[in-house]
Design a protein around this motif. Structure first.
Motif, PDB file in Angstrom:
ATOM      1  N   VAL A   1       2.006 -22.766 -60.221  1.00  0.00           N
ATOM      2  CA  VAL A   1       2.936 -22.958 -59.104  1.00  0.00           C
ATOM      3  C   VAL A   1       2.921 -24.415 -58.664  1.00  0.00           C
ATOM      4  CG1 VAL A   1       3.391 -22.385 -56.679  1.00  0.00           C
ATOM      5  CG2 VAL A   1       2.841 -20.572 -58.307  1.00  0.00           C
ATOM      6  N   GLY A   2       1.710 -24.988 -58.585  1.00  0.00           N
ATOM      7  CA  GLY A   2       1.593 -26.383 -58.190  1.00  0.00           C
ATOM      8  C   GLY A   2       2.289 -27.322 -59.150  1.00  0.00           C
ATOM      9  N   VAL A   3       2.146 -27.083 -60.459  1.00  0.00           N
ATOM     10  CA  VAL A   3       2.812 -27.931 -61.457  1.00  0.00           C
ATOM     11  C   VAL A   3       4.325 -27.850 -61.292  1.00  0.00           C
ATOM     12  CG1 VAL A   3       3.290 -28.169 -63.919  1.00  0.00           C
ATOM     13  CG2 VAL A   3       0.934 -27.914 -63.133  1.00  0.00           C
ATOM     14  N   SER A   4       4.864 -26.645 -61.125  1.00  0.00           N
ATOM     15  CA  SER A   4       6.309 -26.497 -60.927  1.00  0.00           C
ATOM     16  C   SER A   4       6.778 -27.282 -59.714  1.00  0.00           C
ATOM     17  CB  SER A   4       6.679 -25.023 -60.747  1.00  0.00           C
ATOM     18  OG  SER A   4       6.732 -24.336 -61.967  1.00  0.00           O
ATOM     19  N   LEU A   5       6.066 -27.126 -58.593  1.00  0.00           N
ATOM     20  CA  LEU A   5       6.484 -27.799 -57.364  1.00  0.00           C
ATOM     21  C   LEU A   5       6.345 -29.313 -57.485  1.00  0.00           C
ATOM     22  CD1 LEU A   5       5.060 -25.317 -54.713  1.00  0.00           C
ATOM     23  CD2 LEU A   5       7.459 -25.710 -55.299  1.00  0.00           C
ATOM     24  N   SER A   6       5.385 -29.776 -58.274  1.00  0.00           N
ATOM     25  CA  SER A   6       5.277 -31.209 -58.530  1.00  0.00           C
ATOM     26  C   SER A   6       6.505 -31.707 -59.279  1.00  0.00           C
ATOM     27  CB  SER A   6       4.009 -31.507 -59.328  1.00  0.00           C
ATOM     28  OG  SER A   6       3.928 -32.888 -59.636  1.00  0.00           O
ATOM     29  N   HIS A   7       6.959 -30.950 -60.270  1.00  0.00           N
ATOM     30  CA  HIS A   7       8.164 -31.338 -61.014  1.00  0.00           C
ATOM     31  C   HIS A   7       9.420 -31.229 -60.146  1.00  0.00           C
ATOM     32  CE1 HIS A   7       6.627 -32.134 -65.041  1.00  0.00           C
ATOM     33  NE2 HIS A   7       5.766 -31.135 -64.853  1.00  0.00           N
ATOM     34  N   PHE A   8       9.337 -30.430 -59.080  1.00  0.00           N
ATOM     35  CA  PHE A   8      10.456 -30.343 -58.140  1.00  0.00           C
ATOM     36  C   PHE A   8      10.438 -31.471 -57.113  1.00  0.00           C
ATOM     37  CE2 PHE A   8      10.605 -25.423 -58.692  1.00  0.00           C
ATOM     38  CZ  PHE A   8      11.231 -25.576 -59.906  1.00  0.00           C
ATOM     39  N   GLY A   9       9.405 -32.318 -57.161  1.00  0.00           N
ATOM     40  CA  GLY A   9       9.379 -33.509 -56.322  1.00  0.00           C
ATOM     41  C   GLY A   9       8.412 -33.485 -55.159  1.00  0.00           C
ATOM     42  N   TYR A  10       7.513 -32.493 -55.106  1.00  0.00           N
ATOM     43  CA  TYR A  10       6.592 -32.402 -53.979  1.00  0.00           C
ATOM     44  C   TYR A  10       5.258 -33.090 -54.281  1.00  0.00           C
ATOM     45  CZ  TYR A  10       9.968 -29.125 -52.166  1.00  0.00           C
ATOM     46  OH  TYR A  10      11.126 -28.571 -51.719  1.00  0.00           O
ATOM     47  N   ASP A  11       4.549 -33.422 -53.219  1.00  0.00           N
ATOM     48  CA  ASP A  11       3.242 -34.065 -53.305  1.00  0.00           C
ATOM     49  C   ASP A  11       2.201 -32.945 -53.353  1.00  0.00           C
ATOM     50  OD1 ASP A  11       2.016 -36.496 -53.491  1.00  0.00           O
ATOM     51  OD2 ASP A  11       1.783 -36.793 -51.337  1.00  0.00           O
ATOM     52  N   VAL A  12       1.820 -32.508 -54.541  1.00  0.00           N
ATOM     53  CA  VAL A  12       1.022 -31.294 -54.721  1.00  0.00           C
ATOM     54  C   VAL A  12      -0.446 -31.634 -54.928  1.00  0.00           C
ATOM     55  CG1 VAL A  12       0.668 -29.231 -56.118  1.00  0.00           C
ATOM     56  CG2 VAL A  12       2.997 -30.065 -55.694  1.00  0.00           C
ATOM     57  N   TYR A  13      -1.316 -30.891 -54.216  1.00  0.00           N
ATOM     58  CA  TYR A  13      -2.769 -31.024 -54.335  1.00  0.00           C
ATOM     59  C   TYR A  13      -3.329 -29.676 -54.769  1.00  0.00           C
ATOM     60  CZ  TYR A  13      -2.431 -35.433 -51.751  1.00  0.00           C
ATOM     61  OH  TYR A  13      -2.123 -36.716 -51.364  1.00  0.00           O
ATOM     62  N   PHE A  14      -4.146 -29.694 -55.811  1.00  0.00           N
ATOM     63  CA  PHE A  14      -4.758 -28.460 -56.306  1.00  0.00           C
ATOM     64  C   PHE A  14      -6.234 -28.430 -55.936  1.00  0.00           C
ATOM     65  CE2 PHE A  14      -6.664 -25.986 -59.946  1.00  0.00           C
ATOM     66  CZ  PHE A  14      -6.188 -24.750 -59.522  1.00  0.00           C
TER      67      PHE A  14
END
Length: 337
Positions: free
Chosen positions: A39-52
């Protein structure tokens, strides 16, 4: 960019070639993946600042995890290092009428030994817009049930929107164990990914009348869940018609303010890799909610994102939001020039 936090176990996946049994394989394809990480990888590709947030061993596989996440733009500052092994699972790839089969090798993994004391939730949730978690995490150990509960409580203290995917795995725990854990977690959840079977077997909802349509049954269950957990503002799931391991029809649903929104049906044939399709759908719903799209636009985007994920190998969806919108608008099979 909005800050998004996901927490869970990322594993090494070893897959057979299509048409090959695991017991006869002499080489396997290697990928990294896990529900919350996907989910995090997808949201990163959607332009979000994702932290796992997770725990990984200090060895070459742990380094591989970091490089995998960083290659997709996911921040790894909140990864804890320790323990001795990365969880692993083996995927015997399905084909035709033979279903895919998963064999887990994840006991005593580094993540299973993660402690609340190892995480600074005040720092983790500072300025965050969304926190996503799945039911796989509390299934792994009693200490991770504590981590999951405190993480959700801390997220709410910081005013963060919370998302929970039930993601029940029968090989990890019983219905009763899951139900008890979910009862403690769901009061802190804003967005819940759950379906008919979750409602019946995990949340204790009585079965809907057989005279109802599939959509009407889902509305019945979602309204009952809303009565028990009024804090849940959004509920979502997919309808999947399985013709074979290589051919599925997929529709997404989103329940908001008493109404159910359903996407168009995607006929996915052939399927390159089904693993991670649900995570891609969840990320699509979360994108729609973060961007305040209409419920119909959100579920249509999510279903399109999931359909695209089925066309690529590995656990992760690597399409941008522009590519998903373009696919949803143009349909499948057209040449993009």
């Amino acid at each position: 960019m909005k800050k998004v936090v996901t927490l869970g176990e990322i594993m090494l996946r070893l897959s057979t070639q299509a048409g090959e049994r695991l017991s006869q394989a002499n080489q396997l394809m290697m990928h990294y993946g896990g529900g919350e990480a996907n989910v995090g990888v997808s949201l990163s590709h959607f332009g979000y600042d994702v932290y796992f947030v997770s725990k990984i061993p200090n060895n070459p596989l742990g380094l591989g995890v970091k490089r995998h996440l960083q290659s997709h733009g996911v921040h790894t500052e909140y990864l804890v290092t320790g323990g001795e092994r990365l969880g692993t699972y083996y995927l015997e790839t399905g084909i035709g009428e033979r279903s895919a089969k998963v064999t887990y090798d994840r006991k005593y993994s580094s993540f299973s030994k993660l402690l609340v004391e190892e995480l600074d939730f005040d720092e983790i949730f500072k300025d965050a817009a969304l926190f996503h978690l799945s039911g796989i995490t509390p299934a792994l150990s009693a200490r991770l049930q504590e981590v999951a509960l405190i993480a959700l409580q801390k997220a709410k203290e910081h005013g963060v929107m919370t998302s929970f995917d039930c993601n029940y795995r029968a090989s990890l725990w019983s219905h009763q164990e899951a139900a008890e854990a979910f009862q403690s977690l769901l009061p802190y959840v804003d967005i819940c990914f759950c379906g008919e079977l979750d409602a019946i077997y995990l949340l204790g909802i009585e079965q809907a009348p057989d005279t109802l349509t599939r959509e009407e049954k889902l509305v019945f269950y979602y309204k009952k869940i809303k009565e028990i957990y009024p804090n849940i503002h959004y509920m979502s799931s997919t309808f999947r018609d399985v013709h074979s391991a290589s051919s599925n029809d997929l529709q997404g649903t989103l329940f908001v303010d008493g109404s159910l929104y359903v996407s168009e049906k995607h006929a996915i044939n052939p399927i390159a890799d089904r693993v991670g399709g649900g995570d891609a759908f969840a990320a699509g719903i979360l994108y729609g909610l973060l961007e305040t799209l209409s419920p119909q636009s959100s579920v249509s985007f999510a279903a399109a994102a999931s359909a695209l994920k089925h066309t690529i190998y590995g656990d992760c969806n690597t399409f941008t939001f522009e590519e998903v919108f373009q696919f949803a608008e143009n349909g499948s099979g057209k040449i993009l020039r």
